[in-house]
Design a protein around this motif. Structure first.
Motif, PDB file in Angstrom:
ATOM      1  N   MET A 152       0.836  -1.176   0.000  1.00 57.69           N
ATOM      2  CA  MET A 152       0.000   0.000   0.000  1.00 57.69           C
ATOM      3  C   MET A 152       0.886   1.246   0.000  1.00 57.69           C
ATOM      4  O   MET A 152       1.852   1.316   0.753  1.00 57.69           O
ATOM      5  CB  MET A 152      -0.882  -0.028   1.247  1.00 57.69           C
ATOM      6  CG  MET A 152      -1.846   1.110   1.316  1.00 57.69           C
ATOM      7  SD  MET A 152      -3.258   0.668   2.342  1.00 57.69           S
ATOM      8  CE  MET A 152      -3.049   1.803   3.676  1.00 57.69           C
ATOM      9  N   PRO A 153       0.544   2.242  -0.857  1.00 54.67           N
ATOM     10  CA  PRO A 153       1.385   3.433  -0.921  1.00 54.67           C
ATOM     11  C   PRO A 153       1.298   4.256   0.368  1.00 54.67           C
ATOM     12  O   PRO A 153       0.297   4.221   1.086  1.00 54.67           O
ATOM     13  CB  PRO A 153       0.800   4.224  -2.097  1.00 54.67           C
ATOM     14  CG  PRO A 153      -0.554   3.670  -2.329  1.00 54.67           C
ATOM     15  CD  PRO A 153      -0.560   2.281  -1.802  1.00 54.67           C
ATOM     16  N   VAL A 154       2.348   4.994   0.632  1.00 52.57           N
ATOM     17  CA  VAL A 154       2.386   5.848   1.807  1.00 52.57           C
ATOM     18  C   VAL A 154       1.432   7.015   1.585  1.00 52.57           C
ATOM     19  O   VAL A 154       1.412   7.614   0.512  1.00 52.57           O
ATOM     20  CB  VAL A 154       3.815   6.375   2.042  1.00 52.57           C
ATOM     21  CG1 VAL A 154       3.850   7.368   3.181  1.00 52.57           C
ATOM     22  CG2 VAL A 154       4.767   5.231   2.292  1.00 52.57           C
ATOM     23  N   GLN A 155       0.623   7.322   2.578  1.00 56.81           N
ATOM     24  CA  GLN A 155      -0.312   8.430   2.474  1.00 56.81           C
ATOM     25  C   GLN A 155       0.172   9.592   3.325  1.00 56.81           C
ATOM     26  O   GLN A 155       0.541   9.407   4.472  1.00 56.81           O
ATOM     27  CB  GLN A 155      -1.705   8.008   2.930  1.00 56.81           C
ATOM     28  CG  GLN A 155      -2.343   6.987   2.045  1.00 56.81           C
ATOM     29  CD  GLN A 155      -3.774   6.688   2.505  1.00 56.81           C
ATOM     30  OE1 GLN A 155      -4.280   7.274   3.449  1.00 56.81           O
ATOM     31  NE2 GLN A 155      -4.407   5.763   1.822  1.00 56.81           N
ATOM     32  N   HIS A 156       0.184  10.770   2.733  1.00 58.62           N
ATOM     33  CA  HIS A 156       0.507  11.991   3.460  1.00 58.62           C
ATOM     34  C   HIS A 156      -0.801  12.748   3.620  1.00 58.62           C
ATOM     35  O   HIS A 156      -1.398  13.171   2.637  1.00 58.62           O
ATOM     36  CB  HIS A 156       1.533  12.826   2.702  1.00 58.62           C
ATOM     37  CG  HIS A 156       2.808  12.098   2.477  1.00 58.62           C
ATOM     38  ND1 HIS A 156       3.773  11.965   3.447  1.00 58.62           N
ATOM     39  CD2 HIS A 156       3.279  11.438   1.402  1.00 58.62           C
ATOM     40  CE1 HIS A 156       4.775  11.259   2.971  1.00 58.62           C
ATOM     41  NE2 HIS A 156       4.497  10.916   1.738  1.00 58.62           N
ATOM     42  N   LYS A 157      -1.247  12.905   4.840  1.00 60.45           N
ATOM     43  CA  LYS A 157      -2.545  13.522   5.086  1.00 60.45           C
ATOM     44  C   LYS A 157      -2.372  14.900   5.694  1.00 60.45           C
ATOM     45  O   LYS A 157      -1.462  15.142   6.473  1.00 60.45           O
ATOM     46  CB  LYS A 157      -3.382  12.650   6.020  1.00 60.45           C
ATOM     47  CG  LYS A 157      -3.718  11.303   5.420  1.00 60.45           C
ATOM     48  CD  LYS A 157      -4.576  10.496   6.344  1.00 60.45           C
ATOM     49  CE  LYS A 157      -4.908   9.164   5.724  1.00 60.45           C
ATOM     50  NZ  LYS A 157      -5.883   8.414   6.485  1.00 60.45           N
ATOM     51  N   GLY A 200     -18.120   2.614  -0.648  1.00 63.54           N
ATOM     52  CA  GLY A 200     -17.718   2.147   0.673  1.00 63.54           C
ATOM     53  C   GLY A 200     -16.542   2.927   1.244  1.00 63.54           C
ATOM     54  O   GLY A 200     -16.018   2.577   2.298  1.00 63.54           O
ATOM     55  N   LEU A 201     -16.134   3.969   0.567  1.00 64.20           N
ATOM     56  CA  LEU A 201     -15.048   4.817   1.059  1.00 64.20           C
ATOM     57  C   LEU A 201     -15.601   5.813   2.056  1.00 64.20           C
ATOM     58  O   LEU A 201     -16.792   6.124   2.047  1.00 64.20           O
ATOM     59  CB  LEU A 201     -14.405   5.581  -0.103  1.00 64.20           C
ATOM     60  CG  LEU A 201     -13.733   4.755  -1.187  1.00 64.20           C
ATOM     61  CD1 LEU A 201     -13.330   5.646  -2.353  1.00 64.20           C
ATOM     62  CD2 LEU A 201     -12.531   4.023  -0.634  1.00 64.20           C
ATOM     63  N   ASN A 202     -14.724   6.360   2.899  1.00 63.28           N
ATOM     64  CA  ASN A 202     -15.207   7.417   3.783  1.00 63.28           C
ATOM     65  C   ASN A 202     -15.392   8.690   2.961  1.00 63.28           C
ATOM     66  O   ASN A 202     -14.963   8.785   1.812  1.00 63.28           O
ATOM     67  CB  ASN A 202     -14.289   7.615   5.002  1.00 63.28           C
ATOM     68  CG  ASN A 202     -12.930   8.160   4.638  1.00 63.28           C
ATOM     69  OD1 ASN A 202     -12.783   9.047   3.814  1.00 63.28           O
ATOM     70  ND2 ASN A 202     -11.899   7.622   5.283  1.00 63.28           N
ATOM     71  N   LEU A 203     -16.052   9.670   3.540  1.00 62.91           N
ATOM     72  CA  LEU A 203     -16.414  10.874   2.798  1.00 62.91           C
ATOM     73  C   LEU A 203     -15.188  11.608   2.266  1.00 62.91           C
ATOM     74  O   LEU A 203     -15.189  12.092   1.127  1.00 62.91           O
ATOM     75  CB  LEU A 203     -17.259  11.793   3.683  1.00 62.91           C
ATOM     76  CG  LEU A 203     -17.953  12.962   3.007  1.00 62.91           C
ATOM     77  CD1 LEU A 203     -18.831  12.500   1.846  1.00 62.91           C
ATOM     78  CD2 LEU A 203     -18.792  13.721   4.013  1.00 62.91           C
ATOM     79  N   SER A 204     -14.137  11.690   3.048  1.00 61.54           N
ATOM     80  CA  SER A 204     -12.913  12.370   2.592  1.00 61.54           C
ATOM     81  C   SER A 204     -12.328  11.702   1.357  1.00 61.54           C
ATOM     82  O   SER A 204     -11.911  12.368   0.409  1.00 61.54           O
ATOM     83  CB  SER A 204     -11.856  12.375   3.700  1.00 61.54           C
ATOM     84  OG  SER A 204     -12.273  13.168   4.774  1.00 61.54           O
ATOM     85  N   GLU A 205     -12.282  10.374   1.368  1.00 61.02           N
ATOM     86  CA  GLU A 205     -11.729   9.648   0.219  1.00 61.02           C
ATOM     87  C   GLU A 205     -12.628   9.790  -1.001  1.00 61.02           C
ATOM     88  O   GLU A 205     -12.131   9.897  -2.128  1.00 61.02           O
ATOM     89  CB  GLU A 205     -11.538   8.178   0.577  1.00 61.02           C
ATOM     90  CG  GLU A 205     -10.432   7.967   1.595  1.00 61.02           C
ATOM     91  CD  GLU A 205     -10.378   6.544   2.120  1.00 61.02           C
ATOM     92  OE1 GLU A 205      -9.258   6.077   2.395  1.00 61.02           O
ATOM     93  OE2 GLU A 205     -11.433   5.902   2.263  1.00 61.02           O
TER      94      GLU A 205
END
Length: 53
Positions: free
Chosen positions: A1-6, A29-34
């Motif tokens: 899984m790629p590294v996520q910078h939030k 099925g993703l959260n709202l932000s995604e």
């Protein structure tokens, strides 16, 4: 899984935009932000077909 910078931001959406994002979230099925992120990236890719993430 790629590294996520939030990074946390606050955005204000019109009711129609929020409804579209909520619908995408429920379908995928993703959260709202995604879901919002997907919509933004999809729109950017549609505007710039040579732009690849």
């Amino acid at each position: 899984m790629p590294v996520q910078h939030k990074q946390q931001i606050r955005i204000y959406l019109r009711p129609s935009a929020l409804a579209k994002a909520a619908e995408r979230s429920a379908i995928t099925g993703l959260n709202l932000s995604e879901a919002i992120e997907q919509i933004i990236i999809g729109a950017d890719n549609a505007d710039n077909p040579n732009n690849q993430q």
